[in-house]
Design a protein around this motif. Sequence first.
Motif, PDB file in Angstrom:
ATOM      1  N   ILE A 158       1.057 -14.628  14.900  1.00 49.50           N
ATOM      2  CA  ILE A 158       0.564 -13.273  15.126  1.00 49.50           C
ATOM      3  C   ILE A 158      -0.847 -13.226  14.565  1.00 49.50           C
ATOM      4  N   SER A 159      -1.832 -13.182  15.438  1.00 50.92           N
ATOM      5  CA  SER A 159      -3.221 -13.346  15.006  1.00 50.92           C
ATOM      6  C   SER A 159      -3.694 -12.213  14.099  1.00 50.92           C
ATOM      7  N   GLU A 160      -3.149 -11.008  14.289  1.00 51.34           N
ATOM      8  CA  GLU A 160      -3.592  -9.868  13.485  1.00 51.34           C
ATOM      9  C   GLU A 160      -3.164  -9.986  12.022  1.00 51.34           C
ATOM     10  N   THR A 161      -2.092 -10.726  11.759  1.00 52.30           N
ATOM     11  CA  THR A 161      -1.592 -10.844  10.379  1.00 52.30           C
ATOM     12  C   THR A 161      -1.561 -12.283   9.877  1.00 52.30           C
ATOM     13  N   ASN A 162      -1.800 -13.247  10.793  1.00 50.99           N
ATOM     14  CA  ASN A 162      -1.702 -14.678  10.489  1.00 50.99           C
ATOM     15  C   ASN A 162      -0.289 -15.097  10.087  1.00 50.99           C
ATOM     16  N   ASP A 163       0.692 -14.293  10.491  1.00 56.60           N
ATOM     17  CA  ASP A 163       2.097 -14.653  10.243  1.00 56.60           C
ATOM     18  C   ASP A 163       2.572 -15.605  11.338  1.00 56.60           C
ATOM     19  N   ASP A 164       3.331 -16.623  10.931  1.00 52.70           N
ATOM     20  CA  ASP A 164       3.961 -17.524  11.898  1.00 52.70           C
ATOM     21  C   ASP A 164       5.403 -17.092  12.121  1.00 52.70           C
ATOM     22  N   VAL A 165       5.797 -16.991  13.391  1.00 53.41           N
ATOM     23  CA  VAL A 165       7.188 -16.727  13.742  1.00 53.41           C
ATOM     24  C   VAL A 165       7.766 -18.044  14.257  1.00 53.41           C
ATOM     25  N   VAL A 166       8.722 -18.580  13.530  1.00 48.10           N
ATOM     26  CA  VAL A 166       9.281 -19.898  13.842  1.00 48.10           C
ATOM     27  C   VAL A 166      10.773 -19.753  14.116  1.00 48.10           C
ATOM     28  N   ALA A 167      11.218 -20.305  15.229  1.00 51.45           N
ATOM     29  CA  ALA A 167      12.634 -20.216  15.582  1.00 51.45           C
ATOM     30  C   ALA A 167      13.471 -21.098  14.663  1.00 51.45           C
ATOM     31  N   THR A 168      14.474 -20.509  14.032  1.00 57.21           N
ATOM     32  CA  THR A 168      15.414 -21.296  13.239  1.00 57.21           C
ATOM     33  C   THR A 168      16.549 -21.824  14.118  1.00 57.21           C
ATOM     34  N   GLU A 169      16.821 -21.105  15.211  1.00 55.58           N
ATOM     35  CA  GLU A 169      17.817 -21.536  16.184  1.00 55.58           C
ATOM     36  C   GLU A 169      17.174 -21.476  17.566  1.00 55.58           C
ATOM     37  N   ARG A 170      17.153 -22.592  18.269  1.00 62.93           N
ATOM     38  CA  ARG A 170      16.533 -22.628  19.599  1.00 62.93           C
ATOM     39  C   ARG A 170      17.331 -21.738  20.555  1.00 62.93           C
ATOM     40  N   PRO A 171      16.697 -20.727  21.166  1.00 67.12           N
ATOM     41  CA  PRO A 171      17.438 -19.866  22.095  1.00 67.12           C
ATOM     42  C   PRO A 171      17.801 -20.603  23.380  1.00 67.12           C
ATOM     43  N   VAL A 172      18.847 -20.118  24.025  1.00 65.87           N
ATOM     44  CA  VAL A 172      19.214 -20.612  25.351  1.00 65.87           C
ATOM     45  C   VAL A 172      18.376 -19.812  26.345  1.00 65.87           C
ATOM     46  N   VAL A 173      17.435 -20.468  27.019  1.00 60.30           N
ATOM     47  CA  VAL A 173      16.490 -19.770  27.889  1.00 60.30           C
ATOM     48  C   VAL A 173      16.878 -19.971  29.353  1.00 60.30           C
ATOM     49  N   ILE A 174      17.135 -18.862  30.041  1.00 60.30           N
ATOM     50  CA  ILE A 174      17.452 -18.883  31.469  1.00 60.30           C
ATOM     51  C   ILE A 174      16.317 -18.193  32.203  1.00 60.30           C
ATOM     52  N   ILE A 175      15.710 -18.886  33.159  1.00 60.24           N
ATOM     53  CA  ILE A 175      14.575 -18.359  33.908  1.00 60.24           C
ATOM     54  C   ILE A 175      14.970 -18.273  35.380  1.00 60.24           C
ATOM     55  N   THR A 176      14.802 -17.095  35.984  1.00 60.23           N
ATOM     56  CA  THR A 176      15.151 -16.955  37.399  1.00 60.23           C
ATOM     57  C   THR A 176      13.893 -16.823  38.243  1.00 60.23           C
ATOM     58  N   SER A 177      14.013 -17.256  39.505  1.00 63.84           N
ATOM     59  CA  SER A 177      12.911 -17.172  40.460  1.00 63.84           C
ATOM     60  C   SER A 177      13.479 -16.910  41.842  1.00 63.84           C
ATOM     61  N   ASN A 178      12.796 -16.041  42.595  1.00 65.29           N
ATOM     62  CA  ASN A 178      13.184 -15.765  43.981  1.00 65.29           C
ATOM     63  C   ASN A 178      12.324 -16.530  44.982  1.00 65.29           C
ATOM     64  N   ASN A 179      11.592 -17.526  44.481  1.00 66.05           N
ATOM     65  CA  ASN A 179      10.763 -18.372  45.341  1.00 66.05           C
ATOM     66  C   ASN A 179       9.626 -17.606  46.005  1.00 66.05           C
TER      67      ASN A 179
END
Length: 279
Positions: free
Chosen positions: A143-164
């Motif tokens: 987060i550039s405004e605060t220089n805080d790092d957000v780091v995932a402790t658990e990798r999320p399950v990412v589902i991405i959809t597309s209609n082409n």
Amino acid sequence: MTEFRRFRGTDRYLTSDSLESAVNCALALGRPLLVKGEPGTGKSLLAEAIAEGLALPLLTWHVKSTTRAQDGLYVYDTVQRLYDSRFGDGNVKDIRQYIKLGPLGQSFASANRVVLLIDEVDKADLEFPNDLLHELDRMRFRISETNDDVVATERPVVIITSNNEKELPDAFLRRCVFHFIDFPEKSLMKDIVAVHHPGLDKALIEQTLAVFYELRELRGIRKRPSTSELIDWIAALRTAGIDTVKLDKELPFLGALLKKEQDLAAFADQLAGGRRFRS
């Protein structure tokens, strides 16, 4: 390390072996699953089913034409900060209280694993998928405004959809597991209908499916009816107590199946001149 759990569908979301294999491959590799297919084939509902099947919370990011990758990470609410500075509400010196995490940012910040649905990724600008690559690979952002790092402790399950609607960049595709959801064959559609309408008369099932698939094959139909529209149509038939249907000009609740006036006109024209099927 997160325990590996296999996805096997749910009571209300029926899957194929190939779909289960794609989901479990993405889970094993920790890669996003990119799902394509005709509208109404259950792409978005797949994320809900995975969340239910794995007993994980679901976060949803609906992509629009104006969506930026930054929106999914966080938004700095400058308008609220300006309002507070004018009217004396809140500690305007504390910038962190004006940082609002987006769905992707929330999935990283969560203490527990979540399922993240990035819905209709192809609606956004062509650069949008590429802008996601860095964060999805590293599972962290600043987060550039605060220089805080957000780091995932658990990798999320990412589902991405597309209609082409648009071609997705090769660099993006390389980082995803891909699956195309075929439109259900009649036998699978029977099972899907049975899940949503248990106890439906067998004769009505056969008639509605015959009409549905015949309608999908009529020439000139631009938006062919989908699974969800079939389920809604049958619900309307049941509510009205209709137990017999056939493909003619008296077909009840046609508006539940056809959603474009051009398709309604094409349907009427073809019935008047004899049915002509897609070549």
